[in-house]
Write an enzyme that holds these catalytic residues in place. Structure first.
Site, PDB file in Angstrom:
ATOM      1  N   ARG A  23     -10.606  -0.140  14.573  1.00  0.00           N
ATOM      2  CA  ARG A  23     -10.948   1.126  13.552  1.00  0.00           C
ATOM      3  C   ARG A  23     -12.304  -0.296  12.411  1.00  0.00           C
ATOM      4  O   ARG A  23     -12.862   1.062  12.296  1.00  0.00           O
ATOM      5  CB  ARG A  23      -9.561   0.332  12.996  1.00  0.00           C
TER       6      ARG A  23
ATOM      7  N   TYR B 106      16.663  29.620  10.439  1.00  0.00           N
ATOM      8  CA  TYR B 106      15.702  29.729  10.247  1.00  0.00           C
ATOM      9  C   TYR B 106      14.839  29.551  11.869  1.00  0.00           C
ATOM     10  O   TYR B 106      15.402  28.591  12.575  1.00  0.00           O
ATOM     11  CB  TYR B 106      14.586  29.402   9.347  1.00  0.00           C
TER      12      TYR B 106
ATOM     13  N   MET C 132      12.995  24.006   3.887  1.00  0.00           N
ATOM     14  CA  MET C 132      11.881  23.934   2.436  1.00  0.00           C
ATOM     15  C   MET C 132      13.350  22.783   1.685  1.00  0.00           C
ATOM     16  O   MET C 132      13.132  21.673   1.623  1.00  0.00           O
ATOM     17  CB  MET C 132      11.420  24.666   1.954  1.00  0.00           C
TER      18      MET C 132
ATOM     19  N   LYS D 203       1.009  -0.733  -0.289  1.00  0.00           N
ATOM     20  CA  LYS D 203       0.251  -0.153   0.104  1.00  0.00           C
ATOM     21  C   LYS D 203       0.411   1.226   0.184  1.00  0.00           C
ATOM     22  O   LYS D 203       1.927   1.008   0.395  1.00  0.00           O
ATOM     23  CB  LYS D 203      -0.857   0.168   1.178  1.00  0.00           C
TER      24      LYS D 203
HETATM   25  C1  LIG Z   1      -0.652  -2.072   6.647  1.00  0.00           C
HETATM   26  C2  LIG Z   1      -1.162  -3.032   7.060  1.00  0.00           C
HETATM   27  C3  LIG Z   1      -0.682  -4.229   7.543  1.00  0.00           C
HETATM   28  C4  LIG Z   1       1.056  -3.883   7.353  1.00  0.00           C
HETATM   29  O1  LIG Z   1       1.795  -3.410   8.632  1.00  0.00           O
HETATM   30  P1  LIG Z   1       3.089  -3.099   8.678  1.00  0.00           P
HETATM   31  O2  LIG Z   1       3.315  -2.892   9.892  1.00  0.00           O
HETATM   32  O3  LIG Z   1       3.451  -3.123   7.994  1.00  0.00           O
HETATM   33  O4  LIG Z   1       3.780  -5.209   8.705  1.00  0.00           O
HETATM   34  C5  LIG Z   1      -0.835  -5.469   7.858  1.00  0.00           C
HETATM   35  N1  LIG Z   1      -2.687  -5.258   7.470  1.00  0.00           N
HETATM   36  C6  LIG Z   1      -3.260  -4.659   7.128  1.00  0.00           C
HETATM   37  C7  LIG Z   1      -4.371  -4.898   7.631  1.00  0.00           C
HETATM   38  C8  LIG Z   1      -2.522  -3.630   7.121  1.00  0.00           C
HETATM   39  O5  LIG Z   1      -2.908  -2.183   6.400  1.00  0.00           O
END
Ligand SMILES: *Cc1c(COP(=O)(O)O)cnc(C)c1O
Length: 365
Positions: A130, A256, A304, A35
């Site tokens: 969640r 800065y 930046m 992802k």
């Molecule tokens: C992102 C995600 C993972 C992977 O988690 P990591 O901590 O990066 O290994 C596994 N399962 C779900 C449902 C996720 O959203």
């Protein structure tokens, strides 16, 4: 010459980390979680190093399409499932498996016109609160899905909230097992932290693990164990160069807000890397950085397009010297992304995902 900042993706390190996770995952098959554009690495860039995975898990239908375009014919799982009715048409067309975590997704499935039933992963909310069906609603959701002609095999999944700390996975594991033990189908529970810390237990690794962050060389429990402890290698290196060297007199400040003031005369280097490249603006004075492979620290506020580094004690460093913000220097010295993240009050996940589009990327062997 383009601005000297550059990201490198290390294909061999991806292969190594995937194999390392497999060794901790009992007999499970491995979803490579890609992802967020493969955690900022670029899906196409990471793909080569992750080909040995059993499947790819992601969120975005466009990224699923990209995987198919890259020639991946194996399993692809949508971790949040579909968002609207017509997404199911793409699931049918691209042969995507998808998570079902909500009644509305079952409604959509029941209206989907397809000759070929779809593979789904039914998600239980076992305590993270969640996504997913409550333990009480889980079985009726399963029964509803099981009655649909649009649905092929139903796998069962849940997600751990605290696999990375001492609280562990037992409480959620117990809830999951209690409400699902007599249902048929494959199981998927473990993320990176669960695999590395608890993966030797068959009930944790189960049929499929879902590993993300550790594949990318970042420790999922950095406060307790670093990436080297887990045998993980950096898969992304962010490197730039010094574009200026300044002599500071005692009492003079840098950047800065003048947040760093020299206690004595010193040499300061300016690096072509700032928060618009994805470097964290919150990284304070003292954040580790490598100059020509030698560890030193940042000074003052990140701006930046630039940040400043302490060149005290670094002999013969001049404009053009290599600066490694995280990952490996060209000489092989390692600065783990987790150390930079910790200094900036965040985690490796956020830094790699934030790599900016303006940074050119090279894929290395
Ligand atoms: C992102 C995600 C993972 C992977 O988690 P990591 O901590 O990066 O290994 C596994 N399962 C779900 C449902 C996720 O959203």
């Amino acid at each position: 010459m383009p601005r000297p900042i550059h990201a490198f993706i290390h294909t061999e390190a991806l292969r190594h980390n995937l194999a390392r996770l497999r060794r901790s995952a009992a007999d499970a098959r491995v979803w490579a979680v890609v992802k967020a554009n493969a955690y900022g690495h670029g899906l196409a860039h990471a793909f080569e190093g992750l080909r040995a995975a059993d499947g790819f898990a992601l969120l975005d239908l466009n990224e699923a399409q990209t995987l198919r375009d890259l020639g991946w014919r194996g399993p692809v799982l949508l971790l949040e499932g579909v968002f609207e009715q017509r997404d199911l048409e793409l699931c049918s067309r691209l042969d995507l498996w998808h998570v079902v975590h909500h009644e509305a997704q079952i409604d959509m499935l029941s209206k989907h016109k397809t000759q070929v039933p779809q593979r789904v992963f039914l998600k239980m909310n076992s305590g993270m609160n969640r996504l997913g069906f409550t333990p009480q609603a889980f079985r009726s959701a399963w029964a509803r899905l099981n009655a649909l002609p649009q649905v092929d095999e139903i796998s069962l999944m849940t997600h751990f909230a605290r696999a990375d700390d001492a609280h562990g996975v037992d409480a959620q594991l117990q809830v999951f097992q209690q409400l699902s033990s007599d249902l048929p189908g494959e199981r998927s529970l473990a993320n990176s932290a669960a695999v590395l810390r608890h993966g030797a237990r068959d009930e944790v690794s189960a049929d499929w693990v879902r590993t993300g962050i550790a594949m990318y060389g970042s420790s999922p429990d950095h406060g307790l164990h670093d990436a080297a402890y887990w045998g993980l290698l950096p898969t992304m290196s962010l490197r730039s160069q010094l574009i200026s060297v300044q002599q500071l007199k005692a009492g003079e400040s840098v950047g800065y807000g003048g947040l760093f003031t020299a206690a004595h005369d010193m040499t300061v280097g300016t690096v072509a890397c700032g928060y618009a490249d994805g470097y964290p603006r919150h990284a304070p004075t003292g954040t580790p950085v490598l100059v020509n492979g030698v560890r030193t620290r940042t000074l003052g506020r990140v701006s930046m397009d630039m940040l400043c580094v302490d060149l005290s004690g670094l002999a013969s460093v001049a404009i053009g010297a290599e600066v490694t913000l995280w990952g490996c220097a060209s000489g092989g010295q390692v600065l783990c992304i987790d150390e930079v993240a910790a200094a900036a009050g965040t985690v490796g996940y956020e830094l790699m995902c934030a790599l900016a589009a303006r940074v050119a990327v090279t894929v290395e062997a």
